[in-house]
Design an enzyme around this catalytic site. Structure first.
Site, PDB file in Angstrom:
ATOM      1  N   ASP A 224       0.841  -1.196   0.000  1.00  0.00           N
ATOM      2  CA  ASP A 224       0.000   0.000   0.000  1.00  0.00           C
ATOM      3  C   ASP A 224       0.881   1.252   0.000  1.00  0.00           C
ATOM      4  OD1 ASP A 224      -2.754   1.084   0.395  1.00  0.00           O
ATOM      5  OD2 ASP A 224      -1.868   1.932   2.200  1.00  0.00           O
ATOM      6  N   GLU A 283       1.602  -0.697  -5.063  1.00  0.00           N
ATOM      7  CA  GLU A 283       0.639   0.362  -5.361  1.00  0.00           C
ATOM      8  C   GLU A 283       1.469   1.637  -5.399  1.00  0.00           C
ATOM      9  OE1 GLU A 283      -3.111   2.986  -3.793  1.00  0.00           O
ATOM     10  OE2 GLU A 283      -1.427   2.503  -2.520  1.00  0.00           O
TER      11      GLU A 283
HETATM   12  C1  NOJ Z   1      -4.472   2.962  -0.895  1.00  0.00           C
HETATM   13  C2  NOJ Z   1      -5.602   2.060  -0.566  1.00  0.00           C
HETATM   14  O1  NOJ Z   1      -5.933   1.326  -1.716  1.00  0.00           O
HETATM   15  C3  NOJ Z   1      -6.739   2.939  -0.095  1.00  0.00           C
HETATM   16  O2  NOJ Z   1      -7.931   2.233   0.050  1.00  0.00           O
HETATM   17  C4  NOJ Z   1      -6.323   3.592   1.203  1.00  0.00           C
HETATM   18  O3  NOJ Z   1      -7.310   4.502   1.606  1.00  0.00           O
HETATM   19  C5  NOJ Z   1      -4.998   4.336   1.040  1.00  0.00           C
HETATM   20  N1  NOJ Z   1      -4.023   3.597   0.293  1.00  0.00           N
HETATM   21  C6  NOJ Z   1      -4.399   4.653   2.385  1.00  0.00           C
HETATM   22  O4  NOJ Z   1      -3.913   3.472   2.975  1.00  0.00           O
END
Ligand code: NOJ
Length: 560
Positions: A224, A283
């Site tokens: 993440d 991500e």
């Molecule tokens: C990316 C995640 O996919 C999202 O759902 C989240 O709110 C943010 N990162 C913060 O962790």
């Protein structure tokens, strides 16, 4: 040679695995545990629910399952605020349930990828609670970004950064003696304080967390906010009040800093100690696909989400340039391209494509649903024909739209409650899945669902679509089965563009041709070979194939 940890039984998985480097062309299915299947009737999905639906995922034909966070969390951001990285939140089950899920998945030949959230913790994490309680000067405050405020009495935030969810990226704390005190950084909600990755204890802790889950037998991690861990030295002002416009278009003092790569090189050595080809997927929101490629250099991560592709309109020209740019950027680093159309943070593609282009990825209007579904089916067939790995978000195989009319009082997206940041409409793509035509929560569970499902949801259910020729579910099943068959659709890293009418994409890959008509009008193309699969009706006559608007067709051809 480095000794390899083996952990957890991999025998069934190994037998089911088709080839080495499984991840290069894998189809990875995202499960959002809250909304997939509820085993105990509390209205919230859970790990046991996921386990009970593994045969569905196996039969759908995906290779791996990525689970969004299920760790102990106060749920200020649906689990992306983790209080204990080694515990399962009681709302999702127990560690034993996680163990059973991993083992069963392997038994079905499915891999399990878990979500790792290293940019921030919950404000209920033990370290943060102690940092607050111990007051200024506490060594635990060094594990986060605590600073004195600006202004005469420290009443202004330490810099001008804004939270992605809106408002300042800083919150002032009340010190144990009751006075207003230091500020801490949170790029997301105030309940999600950012870790200070310059502090050695943070790195040590995350290396240990990696090992914990690797020892549990997981096959990989989705990282993440992988682009956010390192902040520019001195936390310099951005100097712009248009941060949202800059996001994703520029390297920011808090995003995509070059220092993140040293962390991933270290993590890679840990992963490589373990047997079984485990992977990392980033991500990473970066300004360009070239910068995304930095995350997947041979000694770093394996894959990175292709958000440029996800943000592209249903338009042949735009799609072709992002496909070319992706393949060109990935080739020098030897990483597979990835393709994704939907996830838990964006409006589902059936709804995006139902609306005019240019509205962004969080949309409030239903648009023309039939048009959106037709385009979504065509877009999915195009995505599944591209070389590399594809991500499927739960429910897209049912053609689900976003639920755009959720009443305000049921919304839970933290961004919804803060002005100016992200639009905050992420609940619309998180509504629990319909499994059956009728019955409690349409088969999601015996006790309602944490977000209300709309009327008519049952007509989109797995039950309603199973065995129905032409249904979206059967289209995905057929596409995934063809991808797996001797045609090896995901393999390789290139394609050959064929001449095609304006607004139409046509490309050849070995013994296979894909034609996607992104216009509203029918087009006629040569019949490249027998039609293997089509997202809609098509016509064949005199050596030509007529492809209606917003339709994709797969042809089998003799290899050239
Ligand atoms: C990316 C995640 O996919 C999202 O759902 C989240 O709110 C943010 N990162 C913060 O962790």
């Amino acid at each position: 040679m480095t000794p390899q940890h083996s952990s957890a039984p991999h025998t069934a998985l190994a037998t089911a695995t088709r080839h080495r480097d499984w991840w290069r062309d894998a189809v990875i299915y995202q499960v959002y545990p809250r909304s997939f299947a509820d085993s105990n009737g509390d209205g919230m999905g859970d790990l046991e629910g996921v386990r009970s639906r593994l045969p569905y995922l196996r039969d759908l034909g995906v290779d791996a399952v990525w689970l969004s966070p299920f760790y102990s969390s106060p749920q200020a951001d649906a689990g992306y605020d983790v209080a204990d990285y080694r515990a399962v939140d009681p709302m999702f089950g127990t560690l034993l349930d996680a163990d059973a899920l991993i083992r069963d998945a392997h038994g079905h030949g499915l891999r399990i990828i878990v979500d790792l959230v290293p940019n921030h913790s919950s404000d209920q994490h033990e370290w943060f609670k102690r940092a607050l309680a111990d007051g200024p000067g506490s060594p635990l405050r060094d594990r986060y970004h605590f600073r004195s405020g600006k202004g005469e009495n420290g009443e202004l935030p330490p810099n001008d950064w804004e939270s992605i969810f809106g408002g300042p990226a800083w919150t002032r704390v009340t010190e144990p003696d009751g006075t207003p005190g230091e500020w801490y950084l949170h790029l997301f909600a105030p309940e999600q304080p950012d870790f200070n990755w310059e502090h050695p204890a943070v790195g040590d802790e995350f290396r240990s967390i990696l090992r914990f889950w690797l020892d549990m037998g997981v096959d990989g991690f989705r990282i993440d906010v992988a682009h956010g861990l390192v902040k520019a030295e001195g936390l310099p002002d951005l100097g712009s009040h248009d941060q949202l416009k800059l996001l994703g278009n520029d390297v920011m003092p808090f995003f995509d800093q070059d220092g993140v790569h040293a962390i991933y090189r270290q993590w890679r050595t840990i992963l490589d100690e373990y047997a079984g080809e485990r992977i990392f997927v980033a991500e990473a929101w970066t300004p360009t696909v070239e910068r995304t490629a930095n995350y997947v250099r041979p000694d770093e991560l394996h894959q990175a989400f292709n958000f440029q592709y996800l943000s592209t309109a249903w338009d042949a020209g735009e799609l072709r340039s992002v496909i070319d740019a992706t393949l060109t950027a990935m080739r020098p680093v030897g990483a597979p391209a990835t393709w994704v159309l939907s996830n838990h943070d964006v409006t589902r593609h059936a709804t995006r494509f139902a609306n005019p282009p240019g509205l962004g990825t969080q949309i409030r209007t239903a648009g023309d649903r039939a048009l959106g579904l037709g385009r979504a089916r065509a877009a999915s067939l195009l995505m599944l024909a591209l070389p590399g790995s594809a991500y499927v978000y739960q429910g897209e195989e049912l053609g689900l739209p976003d639920v755009v009319d959720l009443p305000d009082e049921v919304r839970q997206d933290p961004a919804y409650f803060r002005g100016e940041g992200q639009d905050g409409f992420r609940d619309g793509c998180r509504v629990p899945i319909p499994w059956t035509r009728t019955g409690s929560a349409y088969g999601f569970g015996g006790g309602g669902s944490w977000l209300p499902q709309p009327e008519g949801w049952g007509e989109l259910s797995v039950e309603a679509q199973t065995g129905v020729a032409g249904s979206t579910l059967e289209l995905y099943r057929a596409a995934l089965s063809l991808r797996r068959s001797e045609r090896d659709l995901g393999a390789g890293e290139s394609l050959e563009w064929l001449r095609a009418p304006e607004g139409v994409l046509a490309f050849r890959r070995g013994g296979f041709v894909c034609v996607a008509n992104t216009t509203a009008e029918s087009v006629t193309v040569p019949a490249y070979g027998p039609v293997l699969l089509a997202s809609g009706e098509f016509g064949e006559a005199d050596g030509e194939t007529k492809i209606p608007g917003d339709t994709t067709v797969w042809f089998g051809t003799p290899a050239v």
